[in-house]
Design a protein around this motif. Structure first.
Motif, mmCIF file in Angstrom:
data_model
loop_
_atom_site.group_PDB
_atom_site.id
_atom_site.type_symbol
_atom_site.label_atom_id
_atom_site.label_comp_id
_atom_site.label_asym_id
_atom_site.label_seq_id
_atom_site.Cartn_x
_atom_site.Cartn_y
_atom_site.Cartn_z
ATOM 1 N N GLU A 11 0.831 -1.209 0.000
ATOM 2 C CA GLU A 11 0.000 0.000 0.000
ATOM 3 C C GLU A 11 0.865 1.258 0.000
ATOM 4 O O GLU A 11 0.561 2.232 -0.681
ATOM 5 C CB GLU A 11 -0.914 0.034 1.227
ATOM 6 N N LYS A 12 1.938 1.229 0.776
ATOM 7 C CA LYS A 12 2.855 2.373 0.833
ATOM 8 C C LYS A 12 3.457 2.629 -0.544
ATOM 9 O O LYS A 12 3.554 3.779 -0.993
ATOM 10 C CB LYS A 12 3.946 2.115 1.862
ATOM 11 N N ILE A 13 3.851 1.581 -1.227
ATOM 12 C CA ILE A 13 4.431 1.730 -2.564
ATOM 13 C C ILE A 13 3.400 2.300 -3.523
ATOM 14 O O ILE A 13 3.724 3.161 -4.348
ATOM 15 C CB ILE A 13 5.009 0.387 -3.056
ATOM 16 N N ASP A 18 1.712 6.847 -6.719
ATOM 17 C CA ASP A 18 0.688 7.854 -7.010
ATOM 18 C C ASP A 18 1.254 9.259 -6.819
ATOM 19 O O ASP A 18 1.016 10.158 -7.631
ATOM 20 C CB ASP A 18 -0.543 7.635 -6.123
ATOM 21 N N ASP A 19 2.034 9.449 -5.765
ATOM 22 C CA ASP A 19 2.671 10.744 -5.525
ATOM 23 C C ASP A 19 3.655 11.073 -6.648
ATOM 24 O O ASP A 19 3.722 12.209 -7.117
ATOM 25 C CB ASP A 19 3.382 10.725 -4.171
ATOM 26 N N LYS A 21 3.458 10.033 -9.704
ATOM 27 C CA LYS A 21 2.646 10.376 -10.873
ATOM 28 C C LYS A 21 2.180 11.837 -10.789
ATOM 29 O O LYS A 21 2.259 12.583 -11.775
ATOM 30 C CB LYS A 21 1.433 9.441 -10.951
ATOM 31 N N ARG A 22 1.704 12.255 -9.622
ATOM 32 C CA ARG A 22 1.265 13.653 -9.456
ATOM 33 C C ARG A 22 2.434 14.621 -9.629
ATOM 34 O O ARG A 22 2.279 15.696 -10.204
ATOM 35 C CB ARG A 22 0.594 13.847 -8.091
ATOM 36 N N SER A 23 3.597 14.234 -9.157
ATOM 37 C CA SER A 23 4.789 15.073 -9.320
ATOM 38 C C SER A 23 5.144 15.229 -10.798
ATOM 39 O O SER A 23 5.475 16.336 -11.248
ATOM 40 C CB SER A 23 5.979 14.476 -8.569
ATOM 41 N N GLN A 24 5.064 14.153 -11.541
ATOM 42 C CA GLN A 24 5.350 14.225 -12.972
ATOM 43 C C GLN A 24 4.339 15.120 -13.689
ATOM 44 O O GLN A 24 4.700 15.888 -14.578
ATOM 45 C CB GLN A 24 5.350 12.828 -13.598
ATOM 46 N N GLN A 25 3.077 15.034 -13.264
ATOM 47 C CA GLN A 25 2.049 15.897 -13.845
ATOM 48 C C GLN A 25 2.375 17.365 -13.569
ATOM 49 O O GLN A 25 2.248 18.213 -14.451
ATOM 50 C CB GLN A 25 0.667 15.554 -13.290
#
Length: 100
Positions: A11-13, A18-19, A21-25
């Motif tokens: 779950e942590k991974i 997800d974080d 992915k948001r950073s790349q966005q």
């Protein structure tokens, strides 16, 4: 590693991916803003290099998204297969009994 700890690490991974992915966005959005600002400025080096940076970043984001979806599915399947919810309840009961 017991099943509940393994699931919690999975779950942590998923959260970290997800974080990421948001950073790349956010990076893509910033590159886009610089490109828009450069329309007015007209710097040839920015004009030449930024599209390549944007493309590589977009490709990385696609790879991260694909990995996130696959690993998230694997995490969900692990949870279902190992009845993680019951393991959590069992752990809670054990914690409550040890801490009256």
């Amino acid at each position: 590693m017991d099943k509940l700890k393994k699931f919690e690490l999975m779950e942590k991974i998923v959260r970290e991916l997800d974080d990421l992915k948001r950073s790349q966005q956010a990076v893509l959005e910033k590159i886009g803003k610089v490109e828009v600002d450069n329309i007015e400025l007209g710097d040839s080096r920015l004009e030449k290099i930024l599209p390549d940076i944007y493309q590589r970043t977009a490709e990385n984001m696609d790879a991260i998204t694909e990995l996130l979806e696959a690993f998230s599915g694997k995490t969900d399947a692990f949870a279902d297969k190992n009845n993680v919810e019951a393991l959590r309840q069992q752990q809670e009961l054990g914690n409550n009994q040890n801490n009256p």
